[in-house]
Motif scaffolding. Structure first.
Motif, PDB file in Angstrom:
ATOM      1  N   LEU A  28      -1.642 -13.193 -10.942  1.00 32.63           N
ATOM      2  CA  LEU A  28      -1.522 -12.432  -9.694  1.00 32.63           C
ATOM      3  C   LEU A  28      -0.800 -13.220  -8.610  1.00 32.63           C
ATOM      4  CD1 LEU A  28      -4.949 -10.561  -9.353  1.00 32.63           C
ATOM      5  CD2 LEU A  28      -2.729  -9.608  -9.974  1.00 32.63           C
ATOM      6  N   ASP A  29       0.236 -13.979  -9.027  1.00 34.78           N
ATOM      7  CA  ASP A  29       1.020 -14.721  -8.044  1.00 34.78           C
ATOM      8  C   ASP A  29       2.423 -14.154  -7.875  1.00 34.78           C
ATOM      9  OD1 ASP A  29       2.058 -15.525 -10.481  1.00 34.78           O
ATOM     10  OD2 ASP A  29       1.364 -17.604 -10.318  1.00 34.78           O
ATOM     11  N   ALA A  30       2.688 -12.990  -8.497  1.00 38.22           N
ATOM     12  CA  ALA A  30       3.988 -12.338  -8.349  1.00 38.22           C
ATOM     13  C   ALA A  30       3.846 -10.871  -8.723  1.00 38.22           C
ATOM     14  CB  ALA A  30       5.042 -13.015  -9.229  1.00 38.22           C
ATOM     15  N   VAL A  31       4.657 -10.033  -8.083  1.00 42.63           N
ATOM     16  CA  VAL A  31       4.598  -8.589  -8.324  1.00 42.63           C
ATOM     17  C   VAL A  31       5.983  -7.982  -8.177  1.00 42.63           C
ATOM     18  CG1 VAL A  31       4.044  -8.117  -5.886  1.00 42.63           C
ATOM     19  CG2 VAL A  31       3.490  -6.402  -7.621  1.00 42.63           C
ATOM     20  N   VAL A  32       6.240  -6.947  -8.933  1.00 41.49           N
ATOM     21  CA  VAL A  32       7.449  -6.147  -8.765  1.00 41.49           C
ATOM     22  C   VAL A  32       7.050  -4.674  -8.819  1.00 41.49           C
ATOM     23  CG1 VAL A  32       8.047  -6.075 -11.241  1.00 41.49           C
ATOM     24  CG2 VAL A  32       9.838  -5.759  -9.526  1.00 41.49           C
ATOM     25  N   PHE A  33       7.610  -3.883  -7.920  1.00 45.05           N
ATOM     26  CA  PHE A  33       7.467  -2.428  -7.941  1.00 45.05           C
ATOM     27  C   PHE A  33       8.785  -1.825  -8.409  1.00 45.05           C
ATOM     28  CE2 PHE A  33       3.949  -3.415  -5.227  1.00 45.05           C
ATOM     29  CZ  PHE A  33       3.048  -2.358  -5.342  1.00 45.05           C
TER      30      PHE A  33
ATOM     31  N   ARG B  47       6.544  11.247  -8.290  1.00 49.49           N
ATOM     32  CA  ARG B  47       7.385  10.058  -8.492  1.00 49.49           C
ATOM     33  C   ARG B  47       6.879   9.265  -9.695  1.00 49.49           C
ATOM     34  NH1 ARG B  47       9.474   5.762  -3.995  1.00 49.49           N
ATOM     35  NH2 ARG B  47      10.770   7.585  -3.623  1.00 49.49           N
ATOM     36  N   ARG B  48       7.816   8.832 -10.536  1.00 46.74           N
ATOM     37  CA  ARG B  48       7.478   7.948 -11.650  1.00 46.74           C
ATOM     38  C   ARG B  48       7.691   6.512 -11.179  1.00 46.74           C
ATOM     39  NH1 ARG B  48      11.446   9.681 -16.038  1.00 46.74           N
ATOM     40  NH2 ARG B  48      12.574  10.581 -14.288  1.00 46.74           N
ATOM     41  N   TRP B  49       6.616   5.734 -11.216  1.00 42.61           N
ATOM     42  CA  TRP B  49       6.697   4.381 -10.682  1.00 42.61           C
ATOM     43  C   TRP B  49       5.719   3.475 -11.402  1.00 42.61           C
ATOM     44  CZ3 TRP B  49       2.639   1.815  -8.070  1.00 42.61           C
ATOM     45  CH2 TRP B  49       1.494   2.590  -7.861  1.00 42.61           C
ATOM     46  N   THR B  50       5.917   2.187 -11.221  1.00 40.36           N
ATOM     47  CA  THR B  50       4.994   1.211 -11.773  1.00 40.36           C
ATOM     48  C   THR B  50       4.974  -0.021 -10.887  1.00 40.36           C
ATOM     49  OG1 THR B  50       4.342   0.034 -13.791  1.00 40.36           O
ATOM     50  CG2 THR B  50       6.682   0.009 -13.228  1.00 40.36           C
TER      51      THR B  50
ATOM     52  N   ILE C 176      14.436  -1.116  -8.252  1.00 46.74           N
ATOM     53  CA  ILE C 176      13.538  -2.247  -8.048  1.00 46.74           C
ATOM     54  C   ILE C 176      13.169  -2.186  -6.571  1.00 46.74           C
ATOM     55  CG2 ILE C 176      13.240  -4.733  -8.191  1.00 46.74           C
ATOM     56  CD1 ILE C 176      13.755  -3.447 -10.897  1.00 46.74           C
ATOM     57  N   ASP C 177      11.961  -1.752  -6.285  1.00 44.92           N
ATOM     58  CA  ASP C 177      11.572  -1.438  -4.917  1.00 44.92           C
ATOM     59  C   ASP C 177      11.110  -2.650  -4.121  1.00 44.92           C
ATOM     60  OD1 ASP C 177      11.892   1.490  -5.014  1.00 44.92           O
ATOM     61  OD2 ASP C 177      10.272   1.401  -6.471  1.00 44.92           O
ATOM     62  N   LEU C 178      10.451  -3.570  -4.773  1.00 48.48           N
ATOM     63  CA  LEU C 178       9.948  -4.754  -4.084  1.00 48.48           C
ATOM     64  C   LEU C 178       9.676  -5.833  -5.122  1.00 48.48           C
ATOM     65  CD1 LEU C 178       7.390  -5.007  -1.224  1.00 48.48           C
ATOM     66  CD2 LEU C 178       6.980  -6.326  -3.304  1.00 48.48           C
TER      67      LEU C 178
ATOM     68  N   ALA D 193       0.826  -1.207   0.000  1.00 53.06           N
ATOM     69  CA  ALA D 193       0.000   0.000   0.000  1.00 53.06           C
ATOM     70  C   ALA D 193       0.859   1.255   0.000  1.00 53.06           C
ATOM     71  CB  ALA D 193      -0.931  -0.011   1.213  1.00 53.06           C
ATOM     72  N   GLY D 194       1.953   1.256   0.771  1.00 47.65           N
ATOM     73  CA  GLY D 194       2.823   2.421   0.828  1.00 47.65           C
ATOM     74  C   GLY D 194       3.507   2.707  -0.493  1.00 47.65           C
ATOM     75  N   LEU D 195       4.011   1.658  -1.155  1.00 47.95           N
ATOM     76  CA  LEU D 195       4.661   1.851  -2.447  1.00 47.95           C
ATOM     77  C   LEU D 195       3.665   2.300  -3.509  1.00 47.95           C
ATOM     78  CD1 LEU D 195       7.066  -1.235  -2.482  1.00 47.95           C
ATOM     79  CD2 LEU D 195       7.708   1.168  -2.192  1.00 47.95           C
ATOM     80  N   SER D 196       2.398   2.001  -3.290  1.00 51.36           N
ATOM     81  CA  SER D 196       1.352   2.416  -4.232  1.00 51.36           C
ATOM     82  C   SER D 196       0.886   3.846  -3.996  1.00 51.36           C
ATOM     83  CB  SER D 196       0.150   1.468  -4.114  1.00 51.36           C
ATOM     84  OG  SER D 196       0.522   0.132  -4.391  1.00 51.36           O
ATOM     85  N   ASP D 197       1.419   4.490  -2.965  1.00 53.63           N
ATOM     86  CA  ASP D 197       1.030   5.866  -2.640  1.00 53.63           C
ATOM     87  C   ASP D 197       2.282   6.698  -2.375  1.00 53.63           C
ATOM     88  OD1 ASP D 197      -0.525   8.102  -1.986  1.00 53.63           O
ATOM     89  OD2 ASP D 197      -0.683   7.514   0.124  1.00 53.63           O
ATOM     90  N   PRO D 198       3.142   6.853  -3.401  1.00 52.69           N
ATOM     91  CA  PRO D 198       4.417   7.545  -3.210  1.00 52.69           C
ATOM     92  C   PRO D 198       4.256   9.057  -3.227  1.00 52.69           C
ATOM     93  CG  PRO D 198       4.205   6.913  -5.486  1.00 52.69           C
ATOM     94  CD  PRO D 198       2.968   6.402  -4.787  1.00 52.69           C
ATOM     95  N   PRO D 199       5.353   9.795  -3.008  1.00 50.46           N
ATOM     96  CA  PRO D 199       5.280  11.257  -3.083  1.00 50.46           C
ATOM     97  C   PRO D 199       4.824  11.719  -4.460  1.00 50.46           C
ATOM     98  CG  PRO D 199       7.344  10.540  -2.090  1.00 50.46           C
ATOM     99  CD  PRO D 199       6.689   9.316  -2.620  1.00 50.46           C
ATOM    100  N   ALA D 200       4.172  12.860  -4.485  1.00 50.68           N
ATOM    101  CA  ALA D 200       3.714  13.430  -5.751  1.00 50.68           C
ATOM    102  C   ALA D 200       4.897  13.612  -6.696  1.00 50.68           C
ATOM    103  CB  ALA D 200       3.018  14.767  -5.503  1.00 50.68           C
TER     104      ALA D 200
END
Length: 291
Positions: A54-59, A44-47, A72-74, A35-42
């Motif tokens: 839906l058995d794996a994710v990368v931020f 920020r370029r992220w994906t 590579i955040d997570l 949830a935190g990585l999905s709500d970064p500072p205004a």
């Protein structure tokens, strides 16, 4: 493995579950990390990229401080899907996204102020092995410290407050009317990353003398974590930092915590002396040229 795509808001709960299952050292906090990585500072370029099942994710995100650096955040792969190449595939697609955003280098390293960890916890050995197989080199090490918040922990400040008062220094909690002045102080002496954290913090304390703010400390910008904290040059040697630290930790204890994480620690000796904190989590930072 079904095709990789960008995550959408409806995926949030499933991704929290994947992270909780995969990140066994952080299972309780994993949904909050997502949830935190999905709500970064205004700005920020992220994906966030996910497998079709839906058995794996990368931020991934671009650094605001270094135009050519990407992060590579997570990375999390559900245990039932591990060993099938999902992590490698997700990192490859994340690297392509970073290149398209202008990154010349990718890092398995925290992108302050909104990050999961400083790097790869050394106990997540498969993640470190994956990074090295993909050609990432280890370039730095970081650590978190843990502060004991049990009833036996000495977080007293009474004597220090009397001593500081004799030198004209007062310490108080930053209420709604004070927080803006504290944020201005943080912006003047440090950076917008710390401002973002201090603004989101649950609790904040500051020291002042003759109307001039000398130091601050905050907690709760991230659940169960302490920080950031800093003192101005005019306050060095007064012992302000120890008081601010202890007051914040005492509030965290009153909120029901039994320990606090001090993230990405610089002055190891200060936290050890002030509250008996111990270095506990060690992180390797990795990077790879994308050109």
């Amino acid at each position: 493995m079904r095709g990789i795509r960008e995550a959408v808001a409806a995926d949030a709960a499933a991704l929290g579950e994947v992270a909780a299952a995969a990140l066994v050292l952080d299972a309780a906090e994993a949904p909050r990390l997502v949830a935190g990585l999905s709500d970064p500072p205004a700005g920020r370029r992220w994906t966030a990229l996910v497998t079709g099942d839906l058995d794996a994710v990368v931020f991934a995100s671009m650094s605001a401080r270094e135009a050519s650096a990407g992060h590579i955040d997570l990375l999390a792969v559900h245990p039932s899907a591990q060993g099938g190449g999902r992590g490698r595939a997700l990192v490859a697609v994340a690297e392509e996204w970073l290149r398209a955003e202008g990154a010349a280098e990718a890092r398995f390293a925290g992108n302050p102020p909104c990050y999961a960890w400083p790097g790869i916890d050394v106990r997540y050995t498969p993640a470190a092995c994956l990074a090295e197989r993909l050609g990432y080199e280890r370039y730095d090490v970081a650590w978190n410290m843990t502060a004991d918040l049990s009833a036996e922990a000495d977080l007293s400040t009474e004597a220090d407050l009397v001593r500081l008062a004799d030198r004209g220094v007062t310490v108080r909690a930053a209420g709604p009317g004070d927080r803006a002045a504290v944020l201005d102080f943080v912006r003047e002496h440090w950076n917008d990353n710390w401002v973002w954290e201090a603004e989101r913090a649950t609790g904040c304390h500051y020291a002042s003398r003759d109307g001039e703010i000398l130091g601050f400390a905050a907690w709760g910008a991230r659940a169960a974590w302490f920080g950031p904290m800093g003192t101005a040059p005019a306050a060095r040697g007064l012992g302000v930092g120890r008081v601010l630290l202890r007051r914040c930790l005492a509030e965290q204890r009153d909120a029901g915590q039994t320990s606090a994480q001090i993230g990405w620690v610089g002055p190891l000796g200060f936290y050890s002396r002030a509250v008996g904190a111990r270095a506990e989590r060690v992180f390797w930072l990795y990077r790879r040229d994308l050109r």
